[in-house]
Design a protein around this motif. Structure first.
Motif, short mmCIF file in Angstrom:
data_model
loop_
_atom_site.label_atom_id
_atom_site.label_comp_id
_atom_site.label_asym_id
_atom_site.label_seq_id
_atom_site.Cartn_x
_atom_site.Cartn_y
_atom_site.Cartn_z
N UNK A 110 52.96 -77.18 17.18
CA UNK A 110 52.33 -78.31 16.92
C UNK A 110 52.03 -78.24 15.33
N UNK A 111 51.50 -77.05 14.87
CA UNK A 111 51.21 -76.86 13.38
C UNK A 111 52.52 -77.00 12.74
N UNK A 112 53.80 -76.24 13.13
CA UNK A 112 54.89 -76.45 12.30
C UNK A 112 55.26 -78.01 12.20
N UNK A 113 55.26 -78.53 13.36
CA UNK A 113 55.64 -80.03 13.28
C UNK A 113 54.85 -80.75 12.50
N UNK A 114 53.58 -80.68 12.48
CA UNK A 114 52.48 -81.46 11.47
C UNK A 114 52.84 -81.21 10.20
N UNK A 115 53.19 -79.75 9.75
CA UNK A 115 53.59 -79.62 8.32
C UNK A 115 54.85 -80.16 8.03
N UNK A 116 56.03 -80.40 9.15
CA UNK A 116 57.33 -80.85 8.93
C UNK A 116 57.09 -82.51 8.53
N UNK A 117 55.96 -82.93 9.27
CA UNK A 117 55.96 -84.45 9.37
C UNK A 117 55.35 -84.73 8.00
N UNK A 118 54.28 -83.87 7.27
CA UNK A 118 53.80 -84.30 6.17
C UNK A 118 55.01 -84.15 4.99
N UNK A 119 55.75 -83.48 5.14
CA UNK A 119 57.11 -83.46 4.32
C UNK A 119 57.89 -84.64 4.43
N UNK A 120 58.41 -85.11 5.95
CA UNK A 120 59.22 -86.06 6.00
C UNK A 120 58.92 -87.49 5.97
N UNK A 121 57.72 -87.47 5.72
CA UNK A 121 56.84 -88.87 5.26
C UNK A 121 57.01 -89.42 3.84
N UNK A 122 57.72 -88.43 3.07
CA UNK A 122 57.96 -88.79 1.75
C UNK A 122 59.36 -89.20 1.60
N UNK A 123 59.91 -89.86 0.48
CA UNK A 123 61.11 -90.43 0.16
C UNK A 123 62.11 -89.42 0.14
N UNK A 124 63.09 -89.38 1.35
CA UNK A 124 63.97 -88.25 1.34
C UNK A 124 64.68 -88.02 0.07
N UNK A 158 65.97 -90.78 -9.63
CA UNK A 158 64.90 -91.16 -8.81
C UNK A 158 64.42 -92.35 -9.36
N UNK A 159 64.25 -92.62 -10.43
CA UNK A 159 63.58 -94.14 -10.80
C UNK A 159 64.74 -95.10 -10.25
N UNK A 160 65.75 -95.05 -10.19
CA UNK A 160 66.54 -96.20 -9.81
C UNK A 160 66.94 -96.14 -8.14
N UNK A 161 66.20 -95.44 -7.41
CA UNK A 161 66.22 -95.62 -6.21
C UNK A 161 65.43 -96.56 -5.52
N UNK A 162 66.02 -97.20 -4.47
CA UNK A 162 64.93 -98.06 -3.66
C UNK A 162 63.69 -97.71 -3.04
N UNK A 163 63.94 -96.42 -2.75
CA UNK A 163 62.70 -95.70 -2.05
C UNK A 163 61.72 -95.61 -3.18
N UNK A 164 61.85 -95.33 -4.39
CA UNK A 164 61.12 -95.20 -5.39
C UNK A 164 60.15 -96.50 -5.59
#
Length: 268
Positions: free
Chosen positions: A198-212, A244-250
């Motif tokens: 659960x802790x590892x997945x929570x940490x992974x989710x904190x990473x994965x929520x950001x622009x890839x 990075x400045x020219x990505x849609x995710x930014x």
């Protein structure tokens, strides 16, 4: 993947979980099938923009025992043959794992469920972040078997905990319990066994929520910072920032920030 595969793969949203699945050898990683499976999976993740983080753990009671000691006794697998043959066996065998994980484009989080010994300790160090169970311990134990860290452990440990602690671990081979590993900075968190995934997945989710794209580029910059000069890293950072400045995710990220809502990222 089937239950007989050396590496089990599952996915939840944008996070993959890799489970070392050779509990009969305490998840030794010197077997050719395990080496191939890990390296192939890294290549697959690098080519899949939908994967944003990986959690790596072990089946059974151990994270990984590292090299298969029975193979060492029998002088089989990468441990058999002339010195030249063994040299080539390491280079074309287990040493492929640190190279692959070093070049894995997404963050890898080790969920260390039990003993991480020898190359198993080094495998945890090959990951970007580490969460350990209270039942875990770490041992750079090669010297106790009359060998040396053959898969990059001397480099990995020094980068992680510094020269003095590395010398203590590598020259004694002694076990370092999870609590001490946390104190030394070898792991990020220590939790009870039933809270590990659960802790590892929570940490992974904190990473994965950001622009890839920004996560992958940030990981690359962190790797490059280990051997580049400040001037060279600044030049690379400027080039990456321009992209990075020219990505849609930014654009989505800054809009979401202003609107005070979570961003919805597509990797574009």
């Amino acid at each position: 993947m089937s239950g007989s595969s050396p590496l089990l793969i599952s996915r939840s949203d944008h996070v993959e979980t890799w489970t070392l699945n050779m509990p009969e050898t305490r998840n030794a990683i010197s077997d050719a099938s395990m080496i191939d499976a890990l390296c192939e999976r890294v290549a697959a993740v690098n080519a899949d923009p939908d994967v944003r983080a990986v959690v790596l753990t072990g089946a059974g009671t151990a994270f990984s025992a590292g090299g298969n000691v029975k193979d060492m006794v029998n002088r089989t697998s990468i441990f058999g043959g002339s010195p030249h043959t063994i040299y080539n066996g390491y280079r074309s065998g287990i040493q492929r794992i640190p190279i692959a994980l070093y070049h894995c484009e997404v963050p890898v989080i080790a969920a260390v469920n039990g003993p991480a010994v020898g190359a198993g300790c080094d495998l945890a160090l090959m990951c970007d972040l580490r969460v350990a169970s209270t039942k875990a311990f770490f041992a750079e134990s090669f010297v106790q078997l009359g060998i040396i860290p053959g898969d990059g452990g001397a480099w990995l440990l020094t980068k992680t905990i510094g020269r003095a602690r590395t010398a203590e671990m590598a020259l004694t081979g002694d076990r370092v319990p999870a609590a001490t590993a946390l104190e030394w900075g070898l792991v990020n968190y220590v939790v009870e066994p039933d809270e590990l995934v659960e802790k590892a997945m929570e940490l992974a989710a904190r990473v994965a929520k950001n622009p890839p794209h920004s996560v992958r580029m940030t990981k690359q910059l962190l790797r490059e910072s280990e051997h580049q000069s400040l001037e060279s890293l600044l030049q690379l950072s400027a080039a990456m920032q321009a992209m990075a400045h020219h990505t849609e995710d930014h654009q989505e990220a800054i809009t979401a920030f202003v609107d005070k809502r979570p961003g919805q990222y597509r990797g574009a």
